[in-house]
Every structure is written in structure tokens, then in C-alpha cells.
Write a protein that holds these residues in place. Sequence first.
Motif, PDB file in Angstrom:
ATOM      1  N   LEU A 226       0.831  -1.204   0.000  1.00 22.38           N
ATOM      2  CA  LEU A 226       0.000   0.000   0.000  1.00 22.38           C
ATOM      3  C   LEU A 226       0.869   1.259   0.000  1.00 22.38           C
ATOM      4  N   SER A 227       1.831   1.315   0.886  1.00 20.03           N
ATOM      5  CA  SER A 227       2.661   2.520   0.996  1.00 20.03           C
ATOM      6  C   SER A 227       3.539   2.706  -0.241  1.00 20.03           C
ATOM      7  N   ALA A 228       3.966   1.619  -0.860  1.00 20.07           N
ATOM      8  CA  ALA A 228       4.751   1.736  -2.093  1.00 20.07           C
ATOM      9  C   ALA A 228       3.903   2.313  -3.221  1.00 20.07           C
ATOM     10  N   TRP A 229       2.635   1.908  -3.279  1.00 18.09           N
ATOM     11  CA  TRP A 229       1.724   2.450  -4.293  1.00 18.09           C
ATOM     12  C   TRP A 229       1.513   3.949  -4.084  1.00 18.09           C
ATOM     13  N   VAL A 230       1.317   4.355  -2.836  1.00 17.26           N
ATOM     14  CA  VAL A 230       1.148   5.781  -2.529  1.00 17.26           C
ATOM     15  C   VAL A 230       2.421   6.554  -2.866  1.00 17.26           C
ATOM     16  N   ALA A 231       3.572   5.973  -2.552  1.00 15.63           N
ATOM     17  CA  ALA A 231       4.845   6.630  -2.845  1.00 15.63           C
ATOM     18  C   ALA A 231       5.030   6.837  -4.346  1.00 15.63           C
ATOM     19  N   ALA A 232       4.629   5.850  -5.132  1.00 18.91           N
ATOM     20  CA  ALA A 232       4.736   5.985  -6.590  1.00 18.91           C
ATOM     21  C   ALA A 232       3.837   7.107  -7.094  1.00 18.91           C
ATOM     22  N   LEU A 233       2.657   7.241  -6.479  1.00 16.97           N
ATOM     23  CA  LEU A 233       1.740   8.319  -6.846  1.00 16.97           C
ATOM     24  C   LEU A 233       2.332   9.667  -6.442  1.00 16.97           C
ATOM     25  N   GLU A 234       2.923   9.747  -5.260  1.00 17.82           N
ATOM     26  CA  GLU A 234       3.589  10.982  -4.832  1.00 17.82           C
ATOM     27  C   GLU A 234       4.659  11.402  -5.833  1.00 17.82           C
ATOM     28  N   LYS A 235       5.442  10.440  -6.267  1.00 16.30           N
ATOM     29  CA  LYS A 235       6.537  10.747  -7.196  1.00 16.30           C
ATOM     30  C   LYS A 235       6.001  11.255  -8.521  1.00 16.30           C
ATOM     31  N   ARG A 236       4.939  10.635  -9.003  1.00 17.83           N
ATOM     32  CA  ARG A 236       4.361  11.033 -10.290  1.00 17.83           C
ATOM     33  C   ARG A 236       3.775  12.436 -10.218  1.00 17.83           C
ATOM     34  N   LEU A 237       3.168  12.767  -9.070  1.00 23.25           N
ATOM     35  CA  LEU A 237       2.508  14.062  -8.926  1.00 23.25           C
ATOM     36  C   LEU A 237       3.405  15.125  -8.309  1.00 23.25           C
ATOM     37  N   ASN A 238       4.555  14.718  -7.794  1.00 18.52           N
ATOM     38  CA  ASN A 238       5.489  15.618  -7.111  1.00 18.52           C
ATOM     39  C   ASN A 238       4.789  16.344  -5.956  1.00 18.52           C
ATOM     40  N   LYS A 239       4.105  15.558  -5.123  1.00 22.63           N
ATOM     41  CA  LYS A 239       3.440  16.112  -3.945  1.00 22.63           C
ATOM     42  C   LYS A 239       3.361  15.051  -2.864  1.00 22.63           C
ATOM     43  N   LYS A 240       3.172  15.464  -1.630  1.00 22.96           N
ATOM     44  CA  LYS A 240       3.101  14.534  -0.515  1.00 22.96           C
ATOM     45  C   LYS A 240       1.651  14.131  -0.237  1.00 22.96           C
ATOM     46  N   ILE A 241       1.448  12.845   0.066  1.00 23.49           N
ATOM     47  CA  ILE A 241       0.130  12.311   0.398  1.00 23.49           C
ATOM     48  C   ILE A 241       0.242  11.623   1.759  1.00 23.49           C
ATOM     49  N   PRO A 242      -0.126  12.300   2.824  1.00 23.12           N
ATOM     50  CA  PRO A 242      -0.040  11.690   4.163  1.00 23.12           C
ATOM     51  C   PRO A 242      -0.948  10.465   4.285  1.00 23.12           C
ATOM     52  N   LEU A 243      -0.492   9.510   5.075  1.00 25.65           N
ATOM     53  CA  LEU A 243      -1.241   8.277   5.326  1.00 25.65           C
ATOM     54  C   LEU A 243      -1.508   8.151   6.827  1.00 25.65           C
ATOM     55  N   HIS A 244      -2.769   7.920   7.187  1.00 19.96           N
ATOM     56  CA  HIS A 244      -3.164   7.669   8.567  1.00 19.96           C
ATOM     57  C   HIS A 244      -3.403   6.165   8.731  1.00 19.96           C
ATOM     58  N   ILE A 245      -2.686   5.548   9.636  1.00 14.67           N
ATOM     59  CA  ILE A 245      -2.864   4.130   9.945  1.00 14.67           C
ATOM     60  C   ILE A 245      -3.574   4.064  11.294  1.00 14.67           C
ATOM     61  N   THR A 246      -4.797   3.574  11.268  1.00 12.53           N
ATOM     62  CA  THR A 246      -5.723   3.794  12.376  1.00 12.53           C
ATOM     63  C   THR A 246      -6.122   2.501  13.060  1.00 12.53           C
ATOM     64  N   ARG A 247      -6.287   2.591  14.364  1.00  7.11           N
ATOM     65  CA  ARG A 247      -6.627   1.431  15.187  1.00  7.11           C
ATOM     66  C   ARG A 247      -8.123   1.128  15.127  1.00  7.11           C
TER      67      ARG A 247
END
Length: 284
Positions: A226-247
Motif C-alpha cells: 500500500l505505501s509503495a503504491w502511494v509513494a509511486a503516486l507521490e513521485k508522479r505528482l510531485n506532492k506529498k500524500i499523508p497516510l493515517h494508519i488507524t486502530r
Amino acid sequence: MPVCDVCFRYCKIEENSTGFCGGRTCRDGQIVAANYGRLTSITLDPIEKKPLKMFHPGSNILSLGSYGCNLRCPFCQNSSISWSQKAFEYKDHADYYAPEEIVKTALDLHNSPSGNLGLAFTYNEPLIDYEFVRDTAKLSKEADLHNVLVTNGTATQKVLNEILPYIDAMNIDLKAFTPRFYHDFLDGDFQMVKDFIKSAATSCHVELTTLIIPQENDSEEETRELSAWVAALEKRLNKKIPLHITRFFPAFKLTDRDATPVATILNLVEIAKENLEFVFPGNI
């Protein structure tokens, strides 16, 4: 028979009946939002409760919700207004608020000591009533307020395009990272959510939330993917996408297991940080 095009279900809805979500109906041969402006909740919340950590932190935002949902999460925290029997009874007695009325209230709060950033469409799934979101957010934007959407991301590109010009930030649930979880556990569509996230992130600030459920989506391998997919999207868009991992806490129809151990959440946060800069634990 008219077909609703809000999500992957493409419900065929007979006159005066409702679709799967409980919020859309057919009137005079046209699919419309039966829950348009019918609010079950309206509250001034801290922006961090959406949750948004990196969008005007420390602000309050007027948060509103209706009834109905197009997923069937057995762990729903808002079941009384989403897809329980009680939720579908709201169509008979939820109070109506016009977009103009909502924006006036938001402006009054903006100018009050408490302050108000704008509007957050949240609590149930707001996109099953996207027309109300669009109409209200447009007026809010014209009043120089900010608009936030909290959504499961289960909507077509047509719906997204209708609202995106007026939305400043979203928190989107990425509930897991397997088609199995979405299909078997939520009666949802994994690919539609991924496509929604990719499109939304091109236009506004996006943060993602993943609720970690023991025995379902709590593996280190899935969090890495999951985080690798988000990181690839960040790189493509040149922006940060915070991730909340919730209990997770037992709720609604999922009370057969314990709350997620805090240690599991903290470990998965560290796993996700292998790929992402901004990862936040939630509900601990």
C-alpha cells in the motif's frame, strides 16, 4: 429503467424506489438524490478529526452529513446514519437545509470567536448526494471558505469531476490493499477507489486513512504494498500524500475480535515510513 451512475453498482432504480445506497431515487424517470440537503449531523469539529493533519492544522470546520452509503463495512463507526435500518429511516424525518442556509451558518462561524475554516462533507458517504456537495461547495468557495470531503472514494470519474473544482482537501479511505478485502468484506470495488485517489490527488490536497483490522489487513506485506503504491503516486505528482494508519475497535457487526493492538499500529507506521515521509497513527 433509469440507471444511477454514481458508483460501480450502476443501480437500476424504479420510480419512487431507492438504490443500494439508500440515498438515491427515481422521480419522473430521473435519478436524483433523495437525501439532498437532508442532514442528520452538523457540528463544528477540529480539522484533525476528519482526519487531516496537514491542511490548516489547528482550525475548526463545520462538518455535516446526511444518510446512506454505497459500501457495507461491517465495522462502520457511523452505522446509525450509513447503512443500518435506522439510517434508512432518516429519509422520512431528516431535516432539510438549503445550500444557502449552510453557507450562511459557515460564514457566521467563520466570523465568530471559535473560527471556521469552511465546510466538511462527512459522516455518511457524501458522494451519494454529490449534487448537494457540488451546489453547497460552490457557494462556499464563492464566499472564500474552504471545502473538505471525507469519502470512501467509491465514485465514478463523472461524479468526481462535478465536485473537484470546489474541493480543497480530501481524506479518502483506502480501506485495504487487496481486491479480496474490498469484494468480500465491503461489497466494494478496489480499482474504483484507486482510480478515484489518483484523479483527486492531481487537483487537491489528499490524505489517506487505512483502518487496521486484526486478521484482515494487518500484515506487514500489505502495508508495504500500500505505501509503495502511494509513494509511486507521490513521485508522479510531485506532492506529498499523508497516510493515517488507524486502530480498529469492535463496532456494529464486527464485534468478534479485539481492538487492534497499539504495537501493531506503531509497527505498521514504521513499515509505511520505509516508503512515505508522512505517516500518522490514529485512535491510539
